[in-house]
Design a protein around this motif. Structure first.
Motif, PDB file in Angstrom:
ATOM      1  N   GLN A  64      31.603  43.629  45.013  1.00  0.00           N
ATOM      2  CA  GLN A  64      32.018  43.505  46.427  1.00  0.00           C
ATOM      3  C   GLN A  64      32.800  42.211  46.681  1.00  0.00           C
ATOM      4  O   GLN A  64      33.623  42.136  47.587  1.00  0.00           O
ATOM      5  N   HIS A  65      32.449  41.195  45.904  1.00  0.00           N
ATOM      6  CA  HIS A  65      33.121  39.897  46.076  1.00  0.00           C
ATOM      7  C   HIS A  65      33.322  39.295  44.701  1.00  0.00           C
ATOM      8  O   HIS A  65      32.406  38.707  44.138  1.00  0.00           O
ATOM      9  N   PHE A  66      34.516  39.495  44.146  1.00  0.00           N
ATOM     10  CA  PHE A  66      34.763  39.109  42.758  1.00  0.00           C
ATOM     11  C   PHE A  66      34.863  37.594  42.602  1.00  0.00           C
ATOM     12  O   PHE A  66      35.632  36.939  43.303  1.00  0.00           O
ATOM     13  N   SER A  67      34.063  37.037  41.709  1.00  0.00           N
ATOM     14  CA  SER A  67      34.162  35.615  41.359  1.00  0.00           C
ATOM     15  C   SER A  67      34.452  35.507  39.868  1.00  0.00           C
ATOM     16  O   SER A  67      33.609  35.875  39.044  1.00  0.00           O
ATOM     17  N   TYR A  68      35.634  34.999  39.509  1.00  0.00           N
ATOM     18  CA  TYR A  68      36.012  34.925  38.084  1.00  0.00           C
ATOM     19  C   TYR A  68      35.047  34.049  37.315  1.00  0.00           C
ATOM     20  O   TYR A  68      34.654  34.383  36.193  1.00  0.00           O
ATOM     21  N   SER A  69      34.615  32.923  37.905  1.00  0.00           N
ATOM     22  CA  SER A  69      33.748  32.033  37.132  1.00  0.00           C
ATOM     23  C   SER A  69      32.364  32.638  36.925  1.00  0.00           C
ATOM     24  O   SER A  69      31.836  32.595  35.812  1.00  0.00           O
TER      25      SER A  69
END
Ligand code: FAD
Ligand code: ML1
Ligand code: ZN
Length: 230
Positions: A64-69
């Protein structure tokens, strides 16, 4: 220094370029020393520079909320990073010394090399919290920047138009390499190869080869603010 592993991360489009020659001479010297040399030739590999969702195989922690790290940190733990990243991480893991060979682009790396850093130096592999700077996860390894410039050495002096070349080394050597635990050797800067005479270019290549003969004895720089901004 037989048996040492050297990784050269190389970013130039033209094999006959000055960067190509600097890379080739390094391969020759290390091979003659009996080192194992690996070259990551980023343009030839068409290395993907963009950090995207496709770098994680399998399910995301939070689609739902992409965080690369966050996603790459978890994917590294689970062995779910894409194969091109894993391949480069294996090369880094094996390396005693990493040389970055590149032409200076906008006071920094070419984008393809910055992308290699963005995608390969994943949290949990290259650094962690805790686990950065002197306790960075790549501690015990050595790194060295070897680059060419358009500007001359005079332009890159403290009083010159571009300012001291050390100012632009801070984000790369301290912010990336020291952050990940590397000991950093002094940079090899081949100034303005397009503007100097053929003999001077040959001289720069010889200087590099001569330095590499004794590279395993070289002490690292003291990578603190005073080295950069005294
Ligand atoms: P090349 O042109 O490939 O080589 C120079 C000469 O060396 C050629 O004539 C080649 O034939 C010759 N040569 C190659 N091998 C040998 C050999 N074995 N013996 C003798 N001669 C040889 N510069 C800056 O200073 N600051 C910047 O911020 C900056 N930003 C840039 C951003 C972009 C997008 C670009 C495209 C360039 C930028 N530049 C900048 C300039 C860039 O750094 C230089 O053009 C580059 O470093 C020159 O290196 P090269 O390997 O491409 O040179
Ligand atoms: C220009 C090409 C921030 C000299 C002597 C080399 C260049 C320099 C983009 C560039 C060059 C830059 C930015 N020649 N493209 O400096 O500097
Ligand atoms: Zn530092």
């Amino acid at each position: 220094m037989t048996g040492k592993n050297v990784l050269i991360v190389y970013a130039h489009q033209e094999p006959k370029s000055m960067n190509g020659s600097l890379k080739n001479i390094a391969v020759d010297v290390f091979s003659k020393q009996g080192c194992n040399v690996t070259v990551s030739d980023l343009y030839t590999m068409k290395f993907n520079a963009a950090a995207t969702r496709s770098d994680i195989t399998g399910d995301l922690c939070n689609p739902q909320h992409f965080s690369y790290s966050i996603e790459t940190k978890e994917a590294f733990k689970k062995g779910c990073l894409s194969e091109d990243i894993l391949e480069e991480q294996r090369k880094v893991h094996e390396a005693d010394l990493i040389i970055f060979q590149f032409p200076l682009y906008w006071f920094s790396f070419p984008a393809i090399m910055k992308g290699w850093i963005d995608r390969v130096f994943v949290q949990g592999f290259a650094f962690d919290f805790p686990g950065c700077y002197d306790t960075g996860l790549l501690k015990g390894k050595i790194a060295l920047l070897s680059f060419t410039t358009g500007g001359t050495e005079d332009m890159f002096s403290k009083e010159g138009v571009k300012g001291d070349v050390k100012y632009l080394l801070w984000p790369i050597q301290h912010g990336i390499l020291h952050f990940c635990g590397f000991q950093v050797l002094a940079p090899q800067i081949s100034y303005a190869p397009e503007y100097v005479a053929e003999a001077k270019r040959r001289d720069m290549l010889i200087k590099w080869a001569q330095r590499l003969e004794n590279i395993w004895e070289e002490p690292p720089i003291d990578c603190t603010p005073s080295w950069y901004f005294h």
